[in-house]
Design an enzyme around this catalytic site. Structure first.
Site, PDB file in Angstrom:
ATOM      1  N   ASP A 248     -15.270 -58.570 -63.992  1.00 12.80           N
ATOM      2  CA  ASP A 248     -15.887 -57.847 -62.876  1.00 12.80           C
ATOM      3  C   ASP A 248     -17.325 -58.280 -62.635  1.00 12.80           C
ATOM      4  O   ASP A 248     -17.928 -57.908 -61.630  1.00 12.80           O
ATOM      5  CB  ASP A 248     -15.826 -56.337 -63.151  1.00 12.80           C
ATOM      6  CG  ASP A 248     -15.956 -55.519 -61.887  1.00 12.80           C
ATOM      7  OD1 ASP A 248     -15.724 -56.061 -60.792  1.00 12.80           O
ATOM      8  OD2 ASP A 248     -16.305 -54.329 -61.967  1.00 12.80           O
ATOM      9  N   SER A 273     -15.784 -51.646 -55.953  1.00 13.26           N
ATOM     10  CA  SER A 273     -14.496 -52.332 -56.078  1.00 13.26           C
ATOM     11  C   SER A 273     -13.378 -51.424 -55.579  1.00 13.26           C
ATOM     12  O   SER A 273     -13.368 -50.224 -55.852  1.00 13.26           O
ATOM     13  CB  SER A 273     -14.232 -52.720 -57.533  1.00 13.26           C
ATOM     14  OG  SER A 273     -15.269 -53.552 -58.031  1.00 13.26           O
ATOM     15  N   GLN A 324     -10.160 -59.891 -56.475  1.00 11.80           N
ATOM     16  CA  GLN A 324     -10.720 -58.556 -56.256  1.00 11.80           C
ATOM     17  C   GLN A 324     -11.096 -58.370 -54.803  1.00 11.80           C
ATOM     18  O   GLN A 324     -11.602 -59.297 -54.156  1.00 11.80           O
ATOM     19  CB  GLN A 324     -11.958 -58.332 -57.130  1.00 11.80           C
ATOM     20  CG  GLN A 324     -12.519 -56.923 -57.073  1.00 11.80           C
ATOM     21  CD  GLN A 324     -13.764 -56.760 -57.945  1.00 11.80           C
ATOM     22  OE1 GLN A 324     -14.851 -57.166 -57.564  1.00 11.80           O
ATOM     23  NE2 GLN A 324     -13.591 -56.181 -59.120  1.00 11.80           N
TER      24      GLN A 324
END
Length: 409
Positions: A248, A273, A324
């Site tokens: 991340d 996110s 993502q």
């Protein structure tokens, strides 16, 4: 107890340490992450999304027998291993409260197992993850004869880039931030930022990095490469959990590079996110250097898409792919953000003035030149205290005026 269940039984006998992905097992399918181990990144709205990913995958892994070996040297003895995860983030986590992970055995087949994990805090769901595990192939025998390995096909694209400098030749994120902290308006803020940056992941940026104090940074192609590794793995068999944790980092914000915005920035209003997916292709060690090559193909309607590839520095193989999508909204004008932009501009221009007039003091060839440069720089007028503490003053003014308005009402 079966042999493949021994690691999970041993996990029940030890205390939960200070690891960012360690968990306490409450029941067979119930785990807890103490709030003392939760981490909020600099400029973040809540608990780090990568930490929720790593902890959720850790909880799912504990419910599949044979996924965790007794020792790191027994990595090849694992009967099951995770090959993909798909997660959705529903709301930000509060670092003041524990996070409960509830695992559900979605399916158990001969070659694949699936686990669904819910992250719960104060009765509300922070996010969900579905993790799929695949069984290791065991050679079959026919009339006592070993048939050998299963016939498979294999390729990889993209491949490990050849123009990448070694991690030792790249700038550390901690060193870059330390240079910026010299401009912090107070020692208290400087110490607070340093505590926020204390994480168990070492990161080094490949190539030149942008000065975060630059009020108008250059617009670049949406691609970034970073060397990463964890400092220590608390238990064997958790390499995929560690990769989920640091996947991340630097992924979603790659979509901001073509717009001349870097995280954190007063120009940003919301960075969150939405969903995250990962595929694990080949074995790797998370405590060894891995190259994280990220890029963003699209940003529209305030939603950015980013893709990352993790390569092992040791094997040069593509080990992990991550994708993502996240929310990236610009900030609305406010007094505090305007003051912060002015403070950044003053510090940035002051540094440029010193560099233009006197150059780099560290590049002086003789002690006499270094002393001369130091004395010359010391004669420069310091940044006025009213400007260096401008964000704090404006914040105090806004809070005072708000309290006075409330009293009047």
């Amino acid at each position: 107890v079966k042999k493949e269940e021994i690691p999970n039984q041993m996990h029940l006998l030890r205390d939960c340490g200070g690891s960012h992905i360690d968990l306490e097992q409450i029941d067979t399918l119930l785990f807890r992450a103490p709030n003392k181990n939760l981490w909020v990144p600099l400029g973040g709205r809540g608990v780090f999304g990568g930490q929720l990913l790593g902890q959720a995958l850790h909880a799912a892994t504990r419910t599949v027998p044979g996924t965790i070996p007794l020792r790191d040297s027994d990595e090849d003895s694992r009967l099951w291993k995770v090959h993909s995860i798909h997660a959705h983030f529903l709301q930000a986590g509060n670092p003041k409260y524990d996070v409960i992970y509830r695992v559900r055995k979605t399916s158990e087949r001969r070659s694949f197992m699936t686990r669904t994990v819910e992250a719960i805090q104060k009765g509300e769901c922070l996010g969900t993850m579905q993790a799929s595990f695949t069984k290791k192939y065991n050679p079959k025998s026919l009339f006592g004869l070993n048939l050998g390995a299963e016939p498979t096909m294999e390729h990889e694209y993209p491949t490990f880039p050849t123009d990448i400098p070694a991690p030792e030749d790249c700038d550390s994120i901690i060193d870059i931030i330390d240079d910026l902290l010299d401009h912090a308006p107070s020692a208290k803020l400087r110490d607070q930022v340093k505590r926020t940056l204390t994480i168990p992941v070492e990161m080094r940026v490949v190539g030149e990095h942008v000065n975060l104090m630059d009020p108008n940074p250059p617009k670049l192609l949406p691609r970034r490469r970073v060397w990463m590794r964890v400092n220590k793995i608390d238990a064997p068999g958790l390499n995929e959990c560690c990769a989920a944790y640091f996947s991340d980092h630097f992924l979603l914000v790659t979509a901001l590079m073509p717009h001349g915005i870097y995280f954190p920035s007063p120009k940003l209003g919301v960075v969150a996110s939405l969903d995250h997916a990962m595929w694990f292709h080949s074995p790797f060690k998370a405590d060894e250097w891995m190259l994280y090559d990220t890029y963003s193909p699209r940003l529209s309607d305030s939603r950015g898409l980013a893709i990352g590839h993790m390569f092992s520095a040791k094997t040069k193989k593509l080990c992990v792919t991550s994708v993502q999508e996240g929310l990236l909204r610009l900030a609305r004008p406010s007094v505090t953000r305007t003051a912060l932009s002015i403070w950044m501009r003053v510090n940035y221009n002051f540094d440029k003035l010193k560099a233009t007039l006197f150059g780099n003091r560290d590049s002086a060839s003789t002690p006499q030149q270094k002393e001369q440069n130091n004395s010359a720089v010391s004669t420069l007028p310091a940044i006025p205290s009213s400007l260096s503490s401008l964000p704090t003053l404006v914040k105090d003014t806004v809070s005072t005026s708000t309290s006075n308005t409330a009293k009047t009402k």
